[in-house]
Design a protein around this motif. Structure first.
Motif, PDB file in Angstrom:
ATOM      1  N   PHE A  12       0.298   2.863  -4.237  1.00  0.00           N
ATOM      2  CA  PHE A  12      -0.781   2.794  -3.837  1.00  0.00           C
ATOM      3  C   PHE A  12      -1.354   3.572  -2.806  1.00  0.00           C
ATOM      4  CE2 PHE A  12      -0.768  -2.442  -5.197  1.00  0.00           C
ATOM      5  CZ  PHE A  12      -0.224  -1.925  -5.838  1.00  0.00           C
ATOM      6  N   HIS A  13      -0.653   3.835  -2.156  1.00  0.00           N
ATOM      7  CA  HIS A  13      -1.301   5.157  -0.827  1.00  0.00           C
ATOM      8  C   HIS A  13      -1.367   5.939  -1.479  1.00  0.00           C
ATOM      9  CE1 HIS A  13      -0.302   7.297   3.034  1.00  0.00           C
ATOM     10  NE2 HIS A  13      -1.479   6.234   3.190  1.00  0.00           N
ATOM     11  N   ARG A  14      -0.408   6.992  -2.441  1.00  0.00           N
ATOM     12  CA  ARG A  14      -0.263   7.765  -2.842  1.00  0.00           C
ATOM     13  C   ARG A  14      -1.285   8.398  -3.919  1.00  0.00           C
ATOM     14  NH1 ARG A  14       5.407   7.111  -4.916  1.00  0.00           N
ATOM     15  NH2 ARG A  14       4.533   7.293  -7.094  1.00  0.00           N
ATOM     16  N   TYR A  15      -2.070   7.655  -3.820  1.00  0.00           N
ATOM     17  CA  TYR A  15      -3.904   7.190  -5.317  1.00  0.00           C
ATOM     18  C   TYR A  15      -4.501   6.787  -3.948  1.00  0.00           C
ATOM     19  CZ  TYR A  15      -0.094   7.262  -8.915  1.00  0.00           C
ATOM     20  OH  TYR A  15       0.423   7.643  -9.734  1.00  0.00           O
ATOM     21  N   GLY A  16      -4.330   7.178  -3.176  1.00  0.00           N
ATOM     22  CA  GLY A  16      -5.606   7.314  -2.067  1.00  0.00           C
ATOM     23  C   GLY A  16      -6.224   6.063  -1.713  1.00  0.00           C
ATOM     24  N   VAL A  17      -4.854   4.791  -1.674  1.00  0.00           N
ATOM     25  CA  VAL A  17      -5.364   3.615  -1.247  1.00  0.00           C
ATOM     26  C   VAL A  17      -4.943   3.217  -0.136  1.00  0.00           C
ATOM     27  CG1 VAL A  17      -5.735   0.894  -1.122  1.00  0.00           C
ATOM     28  CG2 VAL A  17      -5.199   2.368  -4.021  1.00  0.00           C
ATOM     29  N   PRO A  18      -5.614   3.119   1.406  1.00  0.00           N
ATOM     30  CA  PRO A  18      -4.991   2.804   2.012  1.00  0.00           C
ATOM     31  C   PRO A  18      -4.229   1.389   2.582  1.00  0.00           C
ATOM     32  CG  PRO A  18      -8.480   2.444   2.516  1.00  0.00           C
ATOM     33  CD  PRO A  18      -7.804   2.548   1.007  1.00  0.00           C
ATOM     34  N   ILE A  19      -3.714   1.707   3.487  1.00  0.00           N
ATOM     35  CA  ILE A  19      -2.573   0.702   4.394  1.00  0.00           C
ATOM     36  C   ILE A  19      -2.474   0.822   5.465  1.00  0.00           C
ATOM     37  CG2 ILE A  19      -1.821   0.904   1.782  1.00  0.00           C
ATOM     38  CD1 ILE A  19       0.815   2.558   2.469  1.00  0.00           C
ATOM     39  N   PRO A  20      -1.992  -0.338   5.833  1.00  0.00           N
ATOM     40  CA  PRO A  20      -1.522  -0.500   6.925  1.00  0.00           C
ATOM     41  C   PRO A  20      -0.104   0.353   7.363  1.00  0.00           C
ATOM     42  CG  PRO A  20      -1.216  -2.589   6.468  1.00  0.00           C
ATOM     43  CD  PRO A  20      -1.498  -1.571   5.227  1.00  0.00           C
ATOM     44  N   LYS A  21       0.381   0.582   8.475  1.00  0.00           N
ATOM     45  CA  LYS A  21       1.098   1.176   9.313  1.00  0.00           C
ATOM     46  C   LYS A  21       2.856   0.398   9.612  1.00  0.00           C
ATOM     47  CE  LYS A  21      -0.482   5.313  12.601  1.00  0.00           C
ATOM     48  NZ  LYS A  21      -1.267   5.412  13.121  1.00  0.00           N
ATOM     49  N   THR A 186       2.657  -3.474 -15.805  1.00  0.00           N
ATOM     50  CA  THR A 186       2.056  -4.271 -16.257  1.00  0.00           C
ATOM     51  C   THR A 186       1.294  -5.301 -15.017  1.00  0.00           C
ATOM     52  OG1 THR A 186       3.949  -6.070 -16.042  1.00  0.00           O
ATOM     53  CG2 THR A 186       3.742  -4.484 -18.160  1.00  0.00           C
ATOM     54  N   LEU A 187       1.003  -5.068 -14.158  1.00  0.00           N
ATOM     55  CA  LEU A 187       0.606  -5.381 -13.129  1.00  0.00           C
ATOM     56  C   LEU A 187       0.193  -4.930 -11.693  1.00  0.00           C
ATOM     57  CD1 LEU A 187      -0.838  -8.229 -11.879  1.00  0.00           C
ATOM     58  CD2 LEU A 187       1.051  -8.770 -10.898  1.00  0.00           C
ATOM     59  N   ALA A 188      -1.084  -4.611 -10.982  1.00  0.00           N
ATOM     60  CA  ALA A 188      -0.716  -3.399  -9.939  1.00  0.00           C
ATOM     61  C   ALA A 188      -2.455  -4.635  -8.813  1.00  0.00           C
ATOM     62  CB  ALA A 188      -1.370  -2.735 -10.700  1.00  0.00           C
ATOM     63  N   GLU A 189      -1.836  -4.698  -8.011  1.00  0.00           N
ATOM     64  CA  GLU A 189      -2.189  -5.836  -6.614  1.00  0.00           C
ATOM     65  C   GLU A 189      -2.977  -6.348  -5.513  1.00  0.00           C
ATOM     66  OE1 GLU A 189      -2.780 -10.841  -8.830  1.00  0.00           O
ATOM     67  OE2 GLU A 189      -0.790 -10.302  -6.552  1.00  0.00           O
ATOM     68  N   ILE A 190      -4.028  -6.028  -5.312  1.00  0.00           N
ATOM     69  CA  ILE A 190      -3.937  -5.867  -3.942  1.00  0.00           C
ATOM     70  C   ILE A 190      -4.596  -7.055  -3.664  1.00  0.00           C
ATOM     71  CG2 ILE A 190      -5.649  -5.253  -1.669  1.00  0.00           C
ATOM     72  CD1 ILE A 190      -5.506  -2.759  -3.964  1.00  0.00           C
ATOM     73  N   ASN A 191      -3.784  -8.305  -2.530  1.00  0.00           N
ATOM     74  CA  ASN A 191      -4.756  -9.501  -2.178  1.00  0.00           C
ATOM     75  C   ASN A 191      -3.646  -9.492  -0.956  1.00  0.00           C
ATOM     76  OD1 ASN A 191      -6.000 -11.659  -2.270  1.00  0.00           O
ATOM     77  ND2 ASN A 191      -3.835 -12.975  -3.449  1.00  0.00           N
ATOM     78  N   THR A 196     -11.672  -4.800   7.492  1.00  0.00           N
ATOM     79  CA  THR A 196     -11.550  -4.866   8.769  1.00  0.00           C
ATOM     80  C   THR A 196     -12.771  -5.301  10.130  1.00  0.00           C
ATOM     81  OG1 THR A 196     -11.109  -2.058   8.835  1.00  0.00           O
ATOM     82  CG2 THR A 196      -9.782  -3.002   8.421  1.00  0.00           C
ATOM     83  N   SER A 197     -12.232  -5.629  11.102  1.00  0.00           N
ATOM     84  CA  SER A 197     -13.197  -5.762  11.925  1.00  0.00           C
ATOM     85  C   SER A 197     -13.976  -4.790  12.298  1.00  0.00           C
ATOM     86  CB  SER A 197     -12.536  -6.253  13.236  1.00  0.00           C
ATOM     87  OG  SER A 197     -12.244  -6.953  13.310  1.00  0.00           O
ATOM     88  N   ASP A 198     -13.459  -3.024  11.741  1.00  0.00           N
ATOM     89  CA  ASP A 198     -14.357  -1.882  12.346  1.00  0.00           C
ATOM     90  C   ASP A 198     -14.647  -0.936  10.807  1.00  0.00           C
ATOM     91  OD1 ASP A 198     -11.644  -0.988  11.427  1.00  0.00           O
ATOM     92  OD2 ASP A 198     -11.564   0.407  12.715  1.00  0.00           O
ATOM     93  N   LYS A 199     -14.864  -2.352   9.637  1.00  0.00           N
ATOM     94  CA  LYS A 199     -15.827  -2.169   8.945  1.00  0.00           C
ATOM     95  C   LYS A 199     -14.708  -1.305   7.242  1.00  0.00           C
ATOM     96  CE  LYS A 199     -19.262  -4.681  10.076  1.00  0.00           C
ATOM     97  NZ  LYS A 199     -18.741  -5.968  11.284  1.00  0.00           N
ATOM     98  N   LYS A 200     -13.459  -1.711   7.682  1.00  0.00           N
ATOM     99  CA  LYS A 200     -13.488  -0.437   6.866  1.00  0.00           C
ATOM    100  C   LYS A 200     -12.214  -1.575   6.086  1.00  0.00           C
ATOM    101  CE  LYS A 200     -12.342   3.863   8.863  1.00  0.00           C
ATOM    102  NZ  LYS A 200     -12.683   3.543  10.459  1.00  0.00           N
ATOM    103  N   LEU A 201     -12.042  -0.710   4.358  1.00  0.00           N
ATOM    104  CA  LEU A 201     -11.029  -0.872   3.357  1.00  0.00           C
ATOM    105  C   LEU A 201     -10.084  -1.550   3.845  1.00  0.00           C
ATOM    106  CD1 LEU A 201     -13.325  -0.751   0.507  1.00  0.00           C
ATOM    107  CD2 LEU A 201     -13.049  -3.330   1.795  1.00  0.00           C
ATOM    108  N   LEU A 202      -8.739  -2.239   3.899  1.00  0.00           N
ATOM    109  CA  LEU A 202      -7.550  -1.813   3.755  1.00  0.00           C
ATOM    110  C   LEU A 202      -6.551  -2.280   3.381  1.00  0.00           C
ATOM    111  CD1 LEU A 202      -5.569  -0.090   5.961  1.00  0.00           C
ATOM    112  CD2 LEU A 202      -5.287  -2.054   7.527  1.00  0.00           C
ATOM    113  N   ALA A 203      -5.932  -2.337   2.531  1.00  0.00           N
ATOM    114  CA  ALA A 203      -4.877  -2.715   1.844  1.00  0.00           C
ATOM    115  C   ALA A 203      -3.660  -3.345   2.548  1.00  0.00           C
ATOM    116  CB  ALA A 203      -4.090  -2.299   0.512  1.00  0.00           C
ATOM    117  N   LEU A 204      -3.443  -5.186   2.037  1.00  0.00           N
ATOM    118  CA  LEU A 204      -2.529  -5.783   3.540  1.00  0.00           C
ATOM    119  C   LEU A 204      -1.847  -6.348   2.116  1.00  0.00           C
ATOM    120  CD1 LEU A 204      -4.481  -7.835   6.101  1.00  0.00           C
ATOM    121  CD2 LEU A 204      -3.858  -5.629   6.441  1.00  0.00           C
TER     122      LEU A 204
END
Ligand code: GDP
Ligand code: MN
Length: 380
Positions: A12-21, A186-191, A196-204
């Motif tokens: 997902f990260h390779r496609y620009g989805v932000p993820i935690p370190k 056949t499935l790609a899911e972020i849940n 975040t507390s600083d108002k950003k989206l992040l895929a946990l």
């Protein structure tokens, strides 16, 4: 093929989805080092190919590197839904305000992919889907046009996402769509996808299932296959070229041909039983393949009887019978076996099996009735 959380998130990260370190390891001592690197507070996450890890205790927050090591030790010693935890992901801990669900799968009824989003994301999404399905918003994606920007906006609005996040939500949705379609998933899911507390989206969390039939054009994904974490029966079935799907019933089925296998399952149900699996041994299966199939069926502790339904066209019934005898000699099952053999060399096949004390049947209906009867008889 299912991918682990850390693999799915990396894609997902390779496609620009932000993820935690984060980093993966198999050693608790290393979790401590990673925690130090990541600033102390981390989440230790079991990498097993099942859902509901959080509820099973496989996702734990560590406030210090020392605690990270302790929790890593605990989690690496766990089994989640029967799967031993061999690897953990150490992710930087993130504080968040809201958990969103975002996923894509194929909607066979609509004959196109469907993207689903919900403001009620997190570990209870299955419950949400059951109790209040209206809280899950769906949009269908035209496979030729792909996800359109307005569709992503519609979703953002429908889940009451704050306006300043619409743009980044559209980027995440588009990235997820690209990851889904370019990898033949056949499935790609972020849940959860969190705010975040600083108002950003992040895929946990991330989950991806790739179509096995498309793996030939994704050698990079084949490399990611984790045989240690897969079901033994599925690996074995793939090795012998058998189509095997485990189900919840008690009657194991061995059939040649997918259509015949489905008809067999239907007739078992019609007779009041439940199939334990779908298994197509394919055309022209030899003794070795039949033996492998029987081993797979019998490895399922739910199986109380086995129904063989073989139509010998290309497959020769005597070959199948030899396969059954080979397998019986090897695994020595003590459950009833019902056989219906018709077609090429059926006589010879039946003669071979007569010695093995198997219940024989002339028709499929009779075979199903007998299999259901022996299962019910045992249950009493
Ligand atoms: P799952 O139970 O297998 O779906 O595993 P998830 O990765 O979704 O984790 C379960 C839950 O743990 C999430 O819904 C979050 O509420 C929580 N969680 C996961 N990662 C973090 C994190 O970095 N920080 C915090 N505070 N909670 C997290
Ligand atoms: Mn999750």
């Amino acid at each position: 093929m299912k991918l682990h959380e850390y693999q799915s998130k990396a894609i997902f990260h390779r496609y620009g989805v932000p993820i935690p370190k984060g980093r993966t390891t198999t050693m608790a001592s290393e979790a401590k080092h990673f925690a130090e690197e990541l600033g102390g507070k981390v989440v230790i996450k079991a990498q097993v190919l099942v859902g509901g890890r959080g509820k099973a205790g496989g996702i734990r927050l560590a406030k210090t590197p020392k605690e990270a090591e302790e929790l890593a030790t605990t989690i690496l010693g766990m089994e989640i839904k029967g799967l031993p935890v061999r690897k953990i992901l150490v992710d930087e801990a993130v504080s968040f305000e809201k958990e969103i669900y975002l996923g894509i799968t194929n909607d066979r009824g609509a004959r196109r992919p469907v993207m689903m989003a919900s403001a009620a994301g997190g570990v209870d999404i299955e419950e949400v889907a059951r109790v209040s399905p209206e809280k899950i918003i769906k949009i269908h994606i035209d496979p030729l046009l792909g996800l359109r920007e307005y569709q992503a906006r519609d979703l953002a609005v429908s889940i009451d996402l704050p306006r300043p996040l619409w743009r980044s939500f559209a980027e995440v949705a588009y990235g997820l769509w690209k990851a889904y379609t370019e990898n033949d998933a056949t499935l790609a899911e972020i849940n959860p996808l969190v705010i975040t507390s600083d108002k950003k989206l992040l895929a946990l969390d991330g989950k991806m299932v790739v179509d096995d039939n498309a793996l030939f054009r994704h050698p990079d994904l084949v490399e990611m296959r984790d045989l240690d974490a897969e079901d033994w029966a599925e690996i074995e079935a793939r090795k012998f070229g058998l189509s095997y799907i485990s189900l919840d019933g008690e009657i194991g089925c061995m059939v040649n041909g997918a259509g015949l296998a489905m008809a067999t399952m239907d007739i078992i149900k019609l007779c009041g039983g439940e199939p334990a699996n779908f298994l197509d041994i394919g055309g022209g299966a030899g003794a070795e393949k039949v033996a492998a199939a029987l081993r797979i069926i019998l490895s399922d502790p739910k199986v109380k009887a086995v129904l063989f339904n073989i139509f010998g066209g290309i497959t020769r019934c005597d070959e199948v019978a030899r396969g059954i005898l080979t397998a019986l000699a090897e695994v020595k099952p003590n459950i009833p076996m019902v056989v219906r053999l018709v077609g090429t060399n059926a006589e010879e096949g039946r003669r071979l099996l007569a010695e093995a004390k198997m219940i024989t049947a002339e028709t499929l209906l009779e075979a199903a009735q007998k299999a259901v009867a022996v299962v019910k008889g045992e249950a009493k």
